[in-house]
Enzyme design. Structure first.
Site, PDB file in Angstrom:
ATOM      1  N   GLY A  84       2.483  -1.000   4.384  1.00 39.78           N
ATOM      2  CA  GLY A  84       2.655   0.405   4.009  1.00 39.78           C
ATOM      3  C   GLY A  84       4.121   0.751   3.875  1.00 39.78           C
ATOM      4  O   GLY A  84       4.753   0.496   2.849  1.00 39.78           O
ATOM      5  N   GLU A  88      -7.201   4.904   7.354  1.00 37.83           N
ATOM      6  CA  GLU A  88      -6.963   6.329   7.068  1.00 37.83           C
ATOM      7  C   GLU A  88      -8.163   6.940   6.354  1.00 37.83           C
ATOM      8  O   GLU A  88      -8.486   8.108   6.552  1.00 37.83           O
ATOM      9  CB  GLU A  88      -5.673   6.490   6.243  1.00 37.83           C
ATOM     10  CG  GLU A  88      -4.442   6.231   7.115  1.00 37.83           C
ATOM     11  CD  GLU A  88      -3.250   5.631   6.399  1.00 37.83           C
ATOM     12  OE1 GLU A  88      -3.191   5.665   5.156  1.00 37.83           O
ATOM     13  OE2 GLU A  88      -2.371   5.096   7.100  1.00 37.83           O
ATOM     14  N   LYS A 135       0.115   4.228  -0.411  1.00 37.10           N
ATOM     15  CA  LYS A 135      -0.551   5.428   0.121  1.00 37.10           C
ATOM     16  C   LYS A 135      -0.224   6.618  -0.792  1.00 37.10           C
ATOM     17  O   LYS A 135      -0.089   6.442  -2.003  1.00 37.10           O
ATOM     18  CB  LYS A 135      -0.145   5.661   1.573  1.00 37.10           C
ATOM     19  CG  LYS A 135      -0.365   4.405   2.426  1.00 37.10           C
ATOM     20  CD  LYS A 135      -0.225   4.634   3.896  1.00 37.10           C
ATOM     21  CE  LYS A 135      -0.437   3.316   4.624  1.00 37.10           C
ATOM     22  NZ  LYS A 135      -0.398   3.441   6.068  1.00 37.10           N
ATOM     23  N   GLU A 153      -6.057  -4.665  10.345  1.00 38.66           N
ATOM     24  CA  GLU A 153      -5.003  -3.689  10.615  1.00 38.66           C
ATOM     25  C   GLU A 153      -5.318  -2.941  11.902  1.00 38.66           C
ATOM     26  O   GLU A 153      -6.105  -1.977  11.881  1.00 38.66           O
ATOM     27  CB  GLU A 153      -4.911  -2.685   9.461  1.00 38.66           C
ATOM     28  CG  GLU A 153      -4.610  -3.326   8.125  1.00 38.66           C
ATOM     29  CD  GLU A 153      -3.970  -2.331   7.177  1.00 38.66           C
ATOM     30  OE1 GLU A 153      -2.862  -2.611   6.730  1.00 38.66           O
ATOM     31  OE2 GLU A 153      -4.566  -1.277   6.915  1.00 38.66           O
ATOM     32  N   ASN A 173       0.868  -1.180   0.000  1.00 39.88           N
ATOM     33  CA  ASN A 173       0.000   0.000   0.000  1.00 39.88           C
ATOM     34  C   ASN A 173       0.904   1.229   0.000  1.00 39.88           C
ATOM     35  O   ASN A 173       1.449   1.593   1.031  1.00 39.88           O
ATOM     36  CB  ASN A 173      -0.900  -0.031   1.250  1.00 39.88           C
ATOM     37  CG  ASN A 173      -1.779   1.192   1.352  1.00 39.88           C
ATOM     38  OD1 ASN A 173      -1.870   1.982   0.417  1.00 39.88           O
ATOM     39  ND2 ASN A 173      -2.440   1.346   2.498  1.00 39.88           N
ATOM     40  N   HIS A 188      -9.731   1.420   4.253  1.00 36.98           N
ATOM     41  CA  HIS A 188      -8.498   1.569   5.035  1.00 36.98           C
ATOM     42  C   HIS A 188      -8.773   2.520   6.207  1.00 36.98           C
ATOM     43  O   HIS A 188      -9.556   3.464   6.075  1.00 36.98           O
ATOM     44  CB  HIS A 188      -7.380   2.118   4.139  1.00 36.98           C
ATOM     45  CG  HIS A 188      -6.050   2.086   4.815  1.00 36.98           C
ATOM     46  ND1 HIS A 188      -5.674   3.041   5.724  1.00 36.98           N
ATOM     47  CD2 HIS A 188      -5.036   1.188   4.761  1.00 36.98           C
ATOM     48  CE1 HIS A 188      -4.470   2.738   6.189  1.00 36.98           C
ATOM     49  NE2 HIS A 188      -4.064   1.608   5.620  1.00 36.98           N
ATOM     50  N   SER A 230       2.880  -2.135  10.450  1.00 37.42           N
ATOM     51  CA  SER A 230       4.325  -2.214  10.691  1.00 37.42           C
ATOM     52  C   SER A 230       4.944  -3.574  10.349  1.00 37.42           C
ATOM     53  O   SER A 230       5.871  -4.026  11.014  1.00 37.42           O
ATOM     54  CB  SER A 230       4.652  -1.805  12.133  1.00 37.42           C
ATOM     55  OG  SER A 230       4.233  -0.478  12.368  1.00 37.42           O
ATOM     56  N   GLY A 265       1.975   2.335  10.815  1.00 40.81           N
ATOM     57  CA  GLY A 265       2.940   3.415  10.671  1.00 40.81           C
ATOM     58  C   GLY A 265       3.594   3.827  11.981  1.00 40.81           C
ATOM     59  O   GLY A 265       4.241   4.865  12.063  1.00 40.81           O
TER      60      GLY A 265
END
Ligand code: PGA
Length: 253
Positions: free
Chosen positions: A236, A99, A11, A169, A9, A97, A215, A175
């Site tokens: 990510g 986010e 992003k 997730e 991903n 997701h 992570s 992150g």
């Protein structure tokens, strides 16, 4: 055996030049992805076509969109429809997701519509779920994730649910460099599978790939992916470094 999947991903990272080089470095490593595995690159919209061209003829490697709109078409300036994605040969799309849930206020109900929209054009939704830190600290993550699954996926019939990939997730691990332990990942993945089994039956739940995200790195992928209910990862930060992501692909069961 369930499909084992390494999904990158990106992003909102990489210029076209950087992204092209990253993908080339991975392709040129000559990594073999055999038939029970699959590698997916969720790249920004402007690179979908060129990334697909780069991957041409690479078996079991695919490009994904990171988002889509829930309506078929119309006056939604700046949005991208699933028909547009299908028309450029995109077969996967990340949906929900954390986010997007957080910054764009996407609700479980809206995500149910996005899942339907993807499935209507044969795009596999990679449906994300996972709890924030406060819910984990309260030890109510199992109920929280079960509600996400129920409100976004339980309306599907048995045929449709089999076309969905799930990514668990935990938000507190995204992150942050703070990975869930492999035991925490396994516990939640088994719970997700049990929730799916309860609604759709054991045989169906056994066949759904459930990815872990948060992570994942080259150094921890082996341990996380070795858990029986973990079928790969949604990655990510580490997917932006070719050597890291290659190591993650190699860690697939
Ligand atoms: P991370 O992101 O690997 O950088 O934690 C995972 C994700 O958000 O999909």
């Amino acid at each position: 055996m369930r499909k084992q999947i390494a999904a990158a991903n990106w992003k909102m990272n990489n210029t076209l030049e950087e992204g092209t080089k990253l993908l080339n470095d991975i392709i040129n490593s000559n990594i073999q992805v055999n038939n029970h595995k699959c590698v997916i690159f969720a790249v920004p919209f402007p690179y979908l076509v060129s990334a697909n061209q780069q991957l041409d003829n690479k078996s079991n490697m695919f490009v994904a969109a990171q988002n889509c709109h829930y309506k078929a078409a119309g006056a939604y300036t700046g949005e991208v429809s699933v028909d547009m994605l299908a028309s450029i040969n995109i077969h996967y799309c990340v949906v929900g997701h954390s986010e997007r849930r957080e910054y764009f206020l996407e609700s479980n109900q809206l995500l149910a519509e996005k899942v339907d929209r993807c499935l209507s054009t044969d795009i596999t939704p990679i449906f994300c779920c996972g709890e924030p830190l406060a819910i984990r600290e309260d030890d109510s993550q199992n109920d929280y994730v079960a509600v996400q699954l129920k409100e976004s996926l339980f309306h599907l019939d048995i045929e449709a649910i089999q076309k969905v990939v799930i990514a668990y997730e935990p938000i507190w691990a995204i992150g942050t460099g703070k990975t869930a332990t492999s035991a925490q990942a396994q516990e939640m993945h088994a719970h997700i599978r049990a929730v799916l089994a309860n609604q759709f039956g054991n045989a169906i739940a056994d066949n759904i790939s459930i990815l872990y995200g948060g992570s994942v790195k080259g150094a921890n992928a082996n341990e996380i992916f070795s858990q029986p209910d973990v079928d790969g990862g949604l990655v990510g930060g580490a997917s932006l470094i070719a050597t890291e992501f290659i190591q993650i692909i190699k860690a697939l069961k």
